[in-house]
Scaffold this motif. Sequence first.
Motif, PDB file in Angstrom:
ATOM      1  N   ILE A 115     130.406  14.956  34.426  1.00 12.82           N
ATOM      2  CA  ILE A 115     129.865  15.036  35.781  1.00 12.82           C
ATOM      3  C   ILE A 115     130.020  13.712  36.507  1.00 12.82           C
ATOM      4  O   ILE A 115     130.504  13.661  37.647  1.00 12.82           O
ATOM      5  CB  ILE A 115     128.386  15.464  35.754  1.00 12.82           C
ATOM      6  CG1 ILE A 115     128.242  16.855  35.134  1.00 12.82           C
ATOM      7  CG2 ILE A 115     127.794  15.426  37.161  1.00 12.82           C
ATOM      8  CD1 ILE A 115     126.803  17.283  34.929  1.00 12.82           C
ATOM      9  N   LEU A 116     129.612  12.641  35.847  1.00 13.94           N
ATOM     10  CA  LEU A 116     129.717  11.307  36.440  1.00 13.94           C
ATOM     11  C   LEU A 116     131.102  10.758  36.122  1.00 13.94           C
ATOM     12  O   LEU A 116     131.299   9.958  35.209  1.00 13.94           O
ATOM     13  CB  LEU A 116     128.608  10.396  35.896  1.00 13.94           C
ATOM     14  CG  LEU A 116     127.179  10.909  36.145  1.00 13.94           C
ATOM     15  CD1 LEU A 116     126.154  10.023  35.448  1.00 13.94           C
ATOM     16  CD2 LEU A 116     126.896  10.984  37.635  1.00 13.94           C
ATOM     17  N   LEU A 117     132.065  11.205  36.888  1.00 14.02           N
ATOM     18  CA  LEU A 117     133.472  10.944  36.599  1.00 14.02           C
ATOM     19  C   LEU A 117     133.855   9.512  36.949  1.00 14.02           C
ATOM     20  O   LEU A 117     133.257   8.890  37.840  1.00 14.02           O
ATOM     21  CB  LEU A 117     134.347  11.910  37.404  1.00 14.02           C
ATOM     22  CG  LEU A 117     134.087  13.401  37.177  1.00 14.02           C
ATOM     23  CD1 LEU A 117     134.904  14.232  38.154  1.00 14.02           C
ATOM     24  CD2 LEU A 117     134.404  13.789  35.741  1.00 14.02           C
ATOM     25  N   PRO A 118     134.863   8.973  36.274  1.00  6.72           N
ATOM     26  CA  PRO A 118     135.356   7.642  36.650  1.00  6.72           C
ATOM     27  C   PRO A 118     136.020   7.680  38.018  1.00  6.72           C
ATOM     28  O   PRO A 118     136.571   8.705  38.429  1.00  6.72           O
ATOM     29  CB  PRO A 118     136.366   7.311  35.547  1.00  6.72           C
ATOM     30  CG  PRO A 118     136.793   8.639  35.000  1.00  6.72           C
ATOM     31  CD  PRO A 118     135.595   9.532  35.116  1.00  6.72           C
ATOM     32  N   ASN A 119     135.951   6.578  38.720  1.00  3.90           N
ATOM     33  CA  ASN A 119     136.581   6.487  40.034  1.00  3.90           C
ATOM     34  C   ASN A 119     138.096   6.373  39.914  1.00  3.90           C
ATOM     35  O   ASN A 119     138.620   5.880  38.903  1.00  3.90           O
ATOM     36  CB  ASN A 119     136.042   5.283  40.799  1.00  3.90           C
ATOM     37  CG  ASN A 119     134.689   5.541  41.415  1.00  3.90           C
ATOM     38  OD1 ASN A 119     134.503   6.518  42.135  1.00  3.90           O
ATOM     39  ND2 ASN A 119     133.728   4.676  41.131  1.00  3.90           N
ATOM     40  N   LEU A 120     138.776   6.834  40.947  1.00  5.51           N
ATOM     41  CA  LEU A 120     140.197   6.558  41.121  1.00  5.51           C
ATOM     42  C   LEU A 120     140.334   5.388  42.085  1.00  5.51           C
ATOM     43  O   LEU A 120     139.559   5.274  43.035  1.00  5.51           O
ATOM     44  CB  LEU A 120     140.912   7.782  41.697  1.00  5.51           C
ATOM     45  CG  LEU A 120     140.886   9.069  40.863  1.00  5.51           C
ATOM     46  CD1 LEU A 120     141.609  10.180  41.610  1.00  5.51           C
ATOM     47  CD2 LEU A 120     141.520   8.842  39.503  1.00  5.51           C
ATOM     48  N   TRP A 121     141.336   4.548  41.847  1.00  5.05           N
ATOM     49  CA  TRP A 121     141.527   3.385  42.726  1.00  5.05           C
ATOM     50  C   TRP A 121     142.994   3.256  43.105  1.00  5.05           C
ATOM     51  O   TRP A 121     143.870   3.255  42.239  1.00  5.05           O
ATOM     52  CB  TRP A 121     141.063   2.100  42.032  1.00  5.05           C
ATOM     53  CG  TRP A 121     139.598   2.107  41.709  1.00  5.05           C
ATOM     54  CD1 TRP A 121     139.032   2.130  40.468  1.00  5.05           C
ATOM     55  CD2 TRP A 121     138.511   2.100  42.642  1.00  5.05           C
ATOM     56  NE1 TRP A 121     137.659   2.137  40.555  1.00  5.05           N
ATOM     57  CE2 TRP A 121     137.309   2.122  41.875  1.00  5.05           C
ATOM     58  CE3 TRP A 121     138.434   2.097  44.033  1.00  5.05           C
ATOM     59  CZ2 TRP A 121     136.043   2.127  42.480  1.00  5.05           C
ATOM     60  CZ3 TRP A 121     137.173   2.097  44.624  1.00  5.05           C
ATOM     61  CH2 TRP A 121     136.006   2.114  43.851  1.00  5.05           C
ATOM     62  N   PRO A 122     143.282   3.170  44.388  1.00  2.84           N
ATOM     63  CA  PRO A 122     144.670   2.978  44.816  1.00  2.84           C
ATOM     64  C   PRO A 122     145.133   1.547  44.556  1.00  2.84           C
ATOM     65  O   PRO A 122     144.327   0.613  44.539  1.00  2.84           O
ATOM     66  CB  PRO A 122     144.604   3.261  46.323  1.00  2.84           C
ATOM     67  CG  PRO A 122     143.209   2.882  46.710  1.00  2.84           C
ATOM     68  CD  PRO A 122     142.345   3.229  45.531  1.00  2.84           C
ATOM     69  N   GLN A 123     146.413   1.382  44.337  1.00  5.17           N
ATOM     70  CA  GLN A 123     146.964   0.030  44.176  1.00  5.17           C
ATOM     71  C   GLN A 123     147.000  -0.713  45.503  1.00  5.17           C
ATOM     72  O   GLN A 123     146.920  -1.941  45.534  1.00  5.17           O
ATOM     73  CB  GLN A 123     148.359   0.116  43.559  1.00  5.17           C
ATOM     74  CG  GLN A 123     148.364   0.647  42.136  1.00  5.17           C
ATOM     75  CD  GLN A 123     149.762   0.651  41.523  1.00  5.17           C
ATOM     76  OE1 GLN A 123     150.751   0.379  42.207  1.00  5.17           O
ATOM     77  NE2 GLN A 123     149.845   0.950  40.247  1.00  5.17           N
ATOM     78  N   GLN A 124     147.113   0.027  46.581  1.00 10.65           N
ATOM     79  CA  GLN A 124     147.118  -0.544  47.923  1.00 10.65           C
ATOM     80  C   GLN A 124     146.098   0.212  48.776  1.00 10.65           C
ATOM     81  O   GLN A 124     145.905   1.413  48.584  1.00 10.65           O
ATOM     82  CB  GLN A 124     148.520  -0.440  48.548  1.00 10.65           C
ATOM     83  CG  GLN A 124     149.593  -1.223  47.820  1.00 10.65           C
ATOM     84  CD  GLN A 124     149.360  -2.718  47.906  1.00 10.65           C
ATOM     85  OE1 GLN A 124     148.795  -3.213  48.894  1.00 10.65           O
ATOM     86  NE2 GLN A 124     149.780  -3.448  46.901  1.00 10.65           N
TER      87      GLN A 124
END
Length: 314
Positions: A115-124
């Motif tokens: 449920i408490l999923l890891p975040n996604l992060w863009p390189q830019q």
Amino acid sequence: MTEISGIPVLSMADFEGRCGAFTERIGQGWREFGFVAVRDHGIDPEVIESAYAAFRAFFALPEEAKRGLRLPGKGGARGYTGFGVEQARDHSVPDLKEFWHVGREIEGENPQPDILLPNLWPQQPAGFRAAALALYRALDELGGQLLEAIALDLGLERHWFADKIDRGNSILRAIHYPPIADAPEGAVRAARHEDINLITLLIGSKEQGLEILTREGQWVPVTTLPGSIVVNVGDMLQRLTNHVYPSTTHQVVNPPGAAVRQSRYSIPFFLHPNPDFVIETLPQCISADNPNRYPESITAHGYLVERLREIGLL
């Protein structure tokens, strides 16, 4: 206390951590409007501006770059949700927006990894993660302070909400409403809706468009004052309080004239309780004049899933 568009504007500097004028005013404001605005909230303007700059730069990326940051099958819980995906309940066409979701960063063992999923992060763009998390943490802290005031107004212990939101599936949503061209009939930037969560803290847009529906059935435009944050009741808090605090219908309408060719940005923070928190009507919110509307309880996550299906994200 001042007002803008009939919505009370309160100073957080007046909150003394006990029942008093501040708790009375915020309780009254939410009972009457479901919306208030707060100033003197302590969030550094640079934190807000840095986040806005990062999100504007992200939304300017090519479509293929953004689509690669979508988390499929998770209802848009983290990362990117594309234009024309989400739609309001009981509305036949999608909203004219795209958005990015930042969730809680869990330190140590994650109690609910599904449920408490890891975040996604863009390189830019560069600095995106730091800017987003700084604003997330600032709004999360402010939200906790506001819930302390609400707990006191409801006759609860000041820190009643603290251990019920410390692992909440709260979301920072950066929204981009692109310039409008050839929109489907009836499509608006955000059709009339109520928020799902406990409370929403809105870093307001500099552009017009937000409107709330008054108890008298009139749409009233809301423009945030510089340095203020709009805070509204969500459906979870409405349910918990048996509609003592009503969740107010609001929308973002398409602008008139040349503004239709301009982008609009806003950043709401949706404060959620912990996924396993049981939403059960508070006894002090039940009376002969206000009988219990919700005799059956539901977990916060169960309620969230129901609503995400209704708006087309699941």
